[in-house]
Enzyme design. Structure first.
Site, short mmCIF file in Angstrom:
data_model
loop_
_atom_site.label_atom_id
_atom_site.label_comp_id
_atom_site.label_asym_id
_atom_site.label_seq_id
_atom_site.Cartn_x
_atom_site.Cartn_y
_atom_site.Cartn_z
N CYS A 243 -1.55 -4.72 -5.81
CA CYS A 243 -2.81 -5.06 -5.14
C CYS A 243 -3.00 -4.29 -3.84
O CYS A 243 -3.90 -4.60 -3.07
CB CYS A 243 -2.90 -6.56 -4.90
SG CYS A 243 -1.63 -7.19 -3.79
N ASP B 187 1.82 -2.80 2.78
CA ASP B 187 2.96 -3.16 3.62
C ASP B 187 4.25 -2.55 3.10
O ASP B 187 5.12 -2.18 3.89
CB ASP B 187 3.09 -4.68 3.71
CG ASP B 187 2.16 -5.25 4.77
OD1 ASP B 187 2.13 -4.66 5.88
OD2 ASP B 187 1.46 -6.22 4.51
N HIS C 136 -6.98 -2.33 8.64
CA HIS C 136 -7.91 -3.35 8.21
C HIS C 136 -9.32 -2.82 7.93
O HIS C 136 -9.93 -3.16 6.91
CB HIS C 136 -7.96 -4.47 9.25
CG HIS C 136 -9.02 -5.42 8.96
ND1 HIS C 136 -8.95 -6.30 7.90
CD2 HIS C 136 -10.24 -5.58 9.49
CE1 HIS C 136 -10.06 -6.98 7.82
NE2 HIS C 136 -10.86 -6.57 8.78
N GLU D 297 6.24 -6.89 -0.98
CA GLU D 297 5.73 -5.96 0.02
C GLU D 297 6.73 -5.67 1.13
O GLU D 297 6.39 -5.05 2.13
CB GLU D 297 4.40 -6.47 0.60
CG GLU D 297 4.45 -7.87 1.19
CD GLU D 297 3.09 -8.36 1.70
OE1 GLU D 297 2.16 -7.54 1.86
OE2 GLU D 297 2.96 -9.57 1.95
C1 PEP Z 1 -0.51 -5.11 0.97
O1 PEP Z 1 0.26 -5.25 1.92
O2 PEP Z 1 -0.45 -4.15 0.18
C2 PEP Z 1 -1.59 -6.06 0.72
C3 PEP Z 1 -2.31 -6.00 -0.38
O3 PEP Z 1 -1.83 -7.01 1.66
P1 PEP Z 1 -2.53 -6.75 3.08
O4 PEP Z 1 -3.16 -5.38 3.05
O5 PEP Z 1 -3.54 -7.83 3.23
O6 PEP Z 1 -1.41 -6.87 4.05
MG MG Z 2 0.42 -7.09 2.99
#
Ligand code: PEP
Ligand code: MG
Length: 585
Positions: free
Chosen positions: A504, A457, A191, A433
């Site tokens: 993303c 993920d 994070h 994901e």
């Molecule tokens: C991901 O898992 O790539 C994503 C963009 O979502 P997060 O990082 O919020 O889990």
């Molecule tokens: Mg994710």
């Protein structure tokens, strides 16, 4: 001067004093009082308890409303503690007998009870001690009229250090006075790494206990690009990093001309460049860097910034601001993705042995339909002001998608009946994901409007590596054959069904991977504003045909080591060619 090797989590350089982030623990000052003050101290105690009770009750009500009575039960325990005669009577007795002030008497009573609980050989009682301490802090805050956040925020530009930061901590932290981050734990997609990249500040993570032990005020240099933290840098080193920082700012300014130009390859392929947004403060930066919309709005942060679950009206107001600000450009609202590393006390987080495999994303939402529907209603209502899209996190198969879509249908029908202005035909898509979503991509593509590949993920689940665990972070390998194949297959399935597919995950912000993303056939990249111009520039000078050839070669390789090597050679060759052509960017 000491060099601490960690993991590069966000590129860039910064020099400044350490600011350790710690939870502020309030302590009661002890004063003796004259006997005449005993009644007023008892009253002060009653008033502080009343205030804490109201706070907790508000929280319980909003939990019960949105998540159901079971989740609210967790906090009801805290209400019971406030009523408990062992705390109440003991505090009043200490005020009267020892003639001390109310807050000190209360802390004593709580401390005595905690000691008794700890002596009992039962896990339940031990867990109650955490509740006791929580209640103690709430009551002390009420005593002191202290509405400040529970975290100590930096007052001057600083390098923030901690063992780790949870999303709820960073929502409170914001960007004020944050020069960079240095964390004990975490990996490239944890994070803090995501947050640092989106704020455009350098970060080094995985420092294994060496960041949190640094004293406040100590000078450090963060080399986010190299993944190194230099403690007490000498003058030469400090100047070196300050110069690198300035060079980086100058390089960014040099790319400002790209803002309004499309990410269009010389052979005519256009990629949409959108922004990943966690906090509203990032929108300006994203727009200034030329974002064509928001491709991933992580709505968790809006929830983490509130002390209780935001109401539909509050959500509509916030979401509408995003939609209006983007003035007709798309805003993809990812519905609440709590669980895993994104936990929140008030959403009823429980300790799980495997939180990333547990109650998160769409699983949490479908189990809490009222909360889910409220959020969807708010998105649809905000959508009347522009182009709001809905995206579901952590989808593993078609049944989940259908169940989630039925919530959207219900919300739409309700809004229609109630006569609320709303967007009647929202685009509804999913995050790809999980490995199962990749394997079932053709089935999923037939029932939604778009895909967005969440590689953070997807890599975690495909390579079975905890994205927050520094010891396995070496397994974060975007060029692993399994990952390249997964993306390739997902894009093929989306295109066969005639829907658009974006990416993303953090992979999208890595300049060295820009040609790979292009060659993989993605229609859209959603990334951090700070990284956008550089990626766009690479796309503008690479033909799709050439990028595809590169990807096809990469897809034949057996290891990510070989793929990294091939890519490095390819990039070096391209650089030489551009230098010969007189291009120095
Ligand atoms: C991901 O898992 O790539 C994503 C963009 O979502 P997060 O990082 O919020 O889990
Ligand atoms: Mg994710």
């Amino acid at each position: 001067m000491r060099r601490l090797e960690g993991i590069s989590a966000s590129p860039g350089y910064a020099v400044g004093p350490v600011h350790p982030i710690r939870r502020r623990i309030l302590a009661a000052e002890r004063r003796t009082i004259v006997p005449e003050l005993i009644p007023s101290e008892c009253e002060r105690f009653g008033a502080a308890v009343d205030q804490a009770r109201t706070e907790i009750q508000d929280l319980v009500d909003s939990l019960a409303r949105e998540l159901g009575p079971d989740e609210a039960d967790i906090l009801s325990t805290q209400l019971l503690i406030l009523e408990d005669t062992m705390v109440w009577d003991a505090t009043l007795a200490v005020i009267r007998l020892e003639r001390i002030n109310a807050e000190a008497a209360f802390t004593r009573a709580v401390g005595d009870l905690a000691t008794r609980f700890l002596e009992i050989e039962d896990e339940t009682f031990r867990e109650r001690v955490n509740d006791l301490r929580d209640v103690e802090q709430r009551v002390l805050r009420a005593f002191l009229g202290d509405g400040r956040p529970a975290l100590d925020l930096p007052a001057v530009p600083s390098v923030v250090t901690a063992r780790n930061l949870a999303p709820s901590d960073t929502a409170a932290l914001g960007r004020d006075n944050v020069l960079g981050f240095a964390m004990d734990e975490g990996g490239p997609t944890s994070h803090v790494a995501i947050l640092a990249r989106s704020l455009g500040v350098p970060a080094v993570v995985g420092l294994a206990g060496r960041a949190s032990e640094l004293e406040a005020g100590l000078q450090v240099a963060v080399d986010g690009t190299g993944g190194v933290l230099i403690v007490e840098p000498d003058t030469g080193t400090r100047e070196h990093y300050e110069t690198l920082g300035l060079q980086q700012v100058a390089a960014n300014e040099k790319l400002a001309f790209l803002r309004d130009l499309p990410a269009l390859t010389p052979d005519g392929r256009r990629i949409a460049m959108l922004a990943n947004i966690e906090l509203p403060i990032e929108l300006d930066e994203a727009l200034a860097r030329g974002a064509e919309g928001v491709g991933l709005l992580r709505t968790e942060y809006l929830f983490f910034q509130h002390a209780t679950i935001p109401t539909e009206e509050e959500q509509v107001r916030t979401y509408r601001r995003f939609v209006e600000r983007m003035a007709g450009r798309p805003v993809v609202f990812r519905t609440l993705d709590v669980g895993g590393d994104k936990v929140s006390d008030y959403l009823g987080a429980k300790r799980e042995y495997n939180p990333f495999l547990g109650w998160r994303g769409i699983r949490f939402l479908l189990a809490n339909r009222a909360l889910f529907k409220t959020q969807v209603r708010a998105i649809l209502r905000a959508g009347s002001a522009g182009d709001a899209r809905i995206m579901f996190p952590m989808i593993t198969g078609v049944q989940e998608l259908r169940d989630a879509r039925s919530v959207v249908d219900e919300a739409r029908a309700e809004l229609q009946r109630e006569g609320h202005e709303h967007c009647a035909q929202p685009q509804v898509g999913i995050m790809v994901e999980t490995p199962s979503a990749v394997l079932a991509a053709d089935l999923l593509a037939a029932e939604c409007d778009f895909f967005s590949i969440g590689t953070n993920d997807l890599i975690q689940y495909t390579l079975a590596m905890d994205r927050g665990n520094a010891r396995v972070s070496y397994l974060y390998q975007p060029l692993h054959p399994a990952i390249l194949r997964a993306i390739d297959q997902t894009v093929a399935a989306a295109h066969a069904a005639g829907i658009g597919v974006g990416l993303c995950g953090e992979m999208g912000s890595e300049t060295r991977l820009a040609e790979v993303l292009l060659g993989l056939g993605l229609d859209e990249i959603s990334l951090h504003g700070a990284a956008l111009p550089k990626i766009k520039q690479v796309i503008r000078w690479t033909t799709f045909a050439e990028a595809r050839r590169l990807v096809e070669h990469l897809l034949t390789l057996a290891t990510s080591g070989e793929a990294n090597l091939l890519l490095a050679e390819y990039i070096a060759q391209r650089k030489r060619e551009r230098a010969l052509a007189g291009d120095d960017t």
